[in-house]
Motif scaffolding. Sequence first.
Motif, PDB file in Angstrom:
ATOM      1  N   GLN A 130      72.151  14.712  95.444  1.00 64.78           N
ATOM      2  CA  GLN A 130      72.349  14.459  94.015  1.00 64.78           C
ATOM      3  C   GLN A 130      72.119  15.708  93.151  1.00 64.78           C
ATOM      4  O   GLN A 130      72.549  15.768  92.015  1.00 64.78           O
ATOM      5  N   PHE A 131      71.405  16.701  93.720  1.00 64.15           N
ATOM      6  CA  PHE A 131      71.156  17.917  92.936  1.00 64.15           C
ATOM      7  C   PHE A 131      72.443  18.710  92.746  1.00 64.15           C
ATOM      8  O   PHE A 131      72.629  19.393  91.763  1.00 64.15           O
ATOM      9  N   GLY A 132      73.363  18.615  93.728  1.00 66.28           N
ATOM     10  CA  GLY A 132      74.605  19.368  93.608  1.00 66.28           C
ATOM     11  C   GLY A 132      75.658  18.624  92.818  1.00 66.28           C
ATOM     12  O   GLY A 132      76.636  19.185  92.362  1.00 66.28           O
ATOM     13  N   LYS A 133      75.428  17.294  92.666  1.00 66.85           N
ATOM     14  CA  LYS A 133      76.499  16.428  92.193  1.00 66.85           C
ATOM     15  C   LYS A 133      76.699  16.378  90.695  1.00 66.85           C
ATOM     16  O   LYS A 133      77.623  15.728  90.231  1.00 66.85           O
ATOM     17  N   LYS A 134      75.798  17.005  89.934  1.00 66.78           N
ATOM     18  CA  LYS A 134      75.933  16.899  88.486  1.00 66.78           C
ATOM     19  C   LYS A 134      77.320  17.358  88.085  1.00 66.78           C
ATOM     20  O   LYS A 134      77.741  18.447  88.449  1.00 66.78           O
ATOM     21  N   SER A 135      78.013  16.523  87.350  1.00 70.05           N
ATOM     22  CA  SER A 135      79.416  16.828  87.080  1.00 70.05           C
ATOM     23  C   SER A 135      79.541  18.087  86.242  1.00 70.05           C
ATOM     24  O   SER A 135      78.711  18.383  85.378  1.00 70.05           O
ATOM     25  N   LEU A 136      80.577  18.828  86.501  1.00 70.69           N
ATOM     26  CA  LEU A 136      80.807  20.098  85.839  1.00 70.69           C
ATOM     27  C   LEU A 136      80.876  19.915  84.326  1.00 70.69           C
ATOM     28  O   LEU A 136      80.279  20.648  83.555  1.00 70.69           O
ATOM     29  N   LEU A 137      81.613  18.851  83.955  1.00 71.74           N
ATOM     30  CA  LEU A 137      81.808  18.595  82.523  1.00 71.74           C
ATOM     31  C   LEU A 137      80.469  18.435  81.820  1.00 71.74           C
ATOM     32  O   LEU A 137      80.202  19.053  80.800  1.00 71.74           O
ATOM     33  N   ARG A 138      79.626  17.589  82.430  1.00 71.45           N
ATOM     34  CA  ARG A 138      78.358  17.309  81.774  1.00 71.45           C
ATOM     35  C   ARG A 138      77.498  18.561  81.695  1.00 71.45           C
ATOM     36  O   ARG A 138      76.849  18.823  80.694  1.00 71.45           O
ATOM     37  N   SER A 139      77.509  19.346  82.767  1.00 69.51           N
ATOM     38  CA  SER A 139      76.651  20.527  82.733  1.00 69.51           C
ATOM     39  C   SER A 139      77.167  21.524  81.690  1.00 69.51           C
ATOM     40  O   SER A 139      76.389  22.219  81.062  1.00 69.51           O
ATOM     41  N   LEU A 140      78.482  21.533  81.499  1.00 68.84           N
ATOM     42  CA  LEU A 140      79.025  22.396  80.447  1.00 68.84           C
ATOM     43  C   LEU A 140      78.534  21.946  79.082  1.00 68.84           C
ATOM     44  O   LEU A 140      78.049  22.732  78.278  1.00 68.84           O
ATOM     45  N   LYS A 141      78.650  20.646  78.865  1.00 73.15           N
ATOM     46  CA  LYS A 141      78.176  20.073  77.589  1.00 73.15           C
ATOM     47  C   LYS A 141      76.705  20.407  77.389  1.00 73.15           C
ATOM     48  O   LYS A 141      76.285  20.798  76.322  1.00 73.15           O
ATOM     49  N   HIS A 142      75.945  20.216  78.469  1.00 71.58           N
ATOM     50  CA  HIS A 142      74.503  20.441  78.386  1.00 71.58           C
ATOM     51  C   HIS A 142      74.208  21.893  77.998  1.00 71.58           C
ATOM     52  O   HIS A 142      73.375  22.150  77.139  1.00 71.58           O
ATOM     53  N   GLU A 143      74.910  22.807  78.664  1.00 70.01           N
ATOM     54  CA  GLU A 143      74.696  24.228  78.360  1.00 70.01           C
ATOM     55  C   GLU A 143      74.978  24.493  76.878  1.00 70.01           C
ATOM     56  O   GLU A 143      74.250  25.211  76.213  1.00 70.01           O
ATOM     57  N   ASP A 144      76.078  23.881  76.408  1.00 71.11           N
ATOM     58  CA  ASP A 144      76.460  24.031  75.008  1.00 71.11           C
ATOM     59  C   ASP A 144      75.328  23.651  74.078  1.00 71.11           C
ATOM     60  O   ASP A 144      74.924  24.395  73.204  1.00 71.11           O
ATOM     61  N   LYS A 145      74.844  22.438  74.335  1.00 74.54           N
ATOM     62  CA  LYS A 145      73.817  21.882  73.461  1.00 74.54           C
ATOM     63  C   LYS A 145      72.555  22.736  73.519  1.00 74.54           C
ATOM     64  O   LYS A 145      71.972  23.072  72.504  1.00 74.54           O
TER      65      LYS A 145
END
Lengths: 246, 310
Positions: free
Chosen positions: A223-238
Amino acid sequence: MRSGTLKQILLLTDGCSNRGEDPSVTAALAYQQGITVNVIGILDDDQTEESAELKEIEEISLSGGGVSQIVYSESLSQTVQMVTKQAMTQTLQGFVNKELKQILGSNQTLEDLDPEKRGEIMEVVEDLGETSDLEVLVLVDTSASMHDKLQTVKESLIDLSISLNSRIGRNRFAIYSFPGKRKDIQKVFDWSPKLDAISTIFPKLTSGGITPTGPAIREAMYQFGKKSLLRSLKHEDKSGLEETGY
Amino acid sequence: MKTNRAWKKQDINLRPGLTINGKWHHQRYIIKKKLGEGAVGAVYLCEVNGKLAALKISDKGTSMTVEVNVLKSLQKVQGSRLGPYLLDVDDWVSPYGHMYSFYVMEYLKGEEMSRFIQNNGSAWVGVFMLQLLEDLGRFHQSGWIFGDLKLDNLIVVSSPTRVRFIDVGGTTQIGRAIKEYTEFYDRGYWGMGTRRAEPSYDLFAFVMVFINVFYPKRFERGGQSERILFKRIDDVKALIPYRQVLKNALTGKYLSSAEMKQEITNILYSTQKRRSVRASAKEDAHAQFLMEAGGVTIVAIGYYLFSLLL
């Protein structure tokens, strides 16, 4: 200073695994992937520490590079935090020790240094612990006997989130339960910086009969690798916005 | 707690008379008796070169090193005695080959604060409040938050009577996550704030210290923390003069201890003033009564004489 991300699995259980592969094997695998495995064994008030359980819990954390602790449910909150923080320090100290060995020779560790030097190094370790990003995957055993303890587990996880979110570094939490429906683990709460939303989800957990601890750790590791790319992008943004005051 | 280390050890129990030999600085300490025990290690009374000192020893080398670092930086705060004075830091290898870390600090002899207040009256409450706020202010000004502020970490020393901190293990740099806390004193536990190290964190715990003095058995959280804690304050007679300030501190209204200290000073000043005003008011009333009584007597005498004339 931007430090790396520490990855931890926090296993909360009350008994022995009884299905699938040996949990210390999967814990060792996780550790090889840079994920520390910590284990908290929760006892009932009238329960005494059984040696088989104790041994398994200790074995899992040893091969998972983490920390283990047996507690009665009322002191769970403090223990969850202590174990998580101590495992962070331990991991960071491990890095530092590795560096020390390269500089000072093969058998030098922190304990072999005089108290003054040790103090200076611990200051660095502490700084890292405060500023590192942390990802904790909480793996909750929901086999039948855990049913009464879920309320306490919930409270202690909210408490953990309060403590860790008071740090400077960022946090991400996810909660999985095991056994899952026709799966080894079941997603309860997806990766998120805070745990205060879990109050509504927790009572819905159903209890099953088997305890496949080994397979659950293996699945958790993925599950550590599975974080979706989209969400991690959003997260980085925020988080980029959040960090302007840095 | 089992940590992932090659050497695992049991709890330490040092018998009186045992000599602890420092591995690095070779100082010898003779153990007298155990003074207390905490999350990290135990504290013993010991003797070194004919003087008494307090020795804290633990197998948790990491946590001990962190504590020593705090003590050392507090020592750098000029002209103030915020924590006990640090005398030595060293390791000890037991006869069985286990390694322990220890540090030695000045031995503060005194009385527990709640017992002192019990024995000497609640007039001391205001004094201790001011003393503690003064020390907390100095902590905060030098960039530290005390963190684990609780009755167990306070002691009242005599001549002059002063409350002092004895365990600075929870002291945390401002802006970080509180290192160590005790649930009853922790605003996070009561759902009334974060565990970020800031002055208001200490001020919350400060109020809980004085609540704990009057509720020695403590009490647990319920649904509405604010209401529960406010009620507990209202129910204590000795806290009534300070209750508004205490409530403000619980809800994080003060950004500095100086601000809170000022308000408590004002309260102490005005209660004293009110007391003297009330005393003089009583005298006035007395005079008025005399005059009234005198007037009535004169009228009565007048009446009597008048009736005689008739």
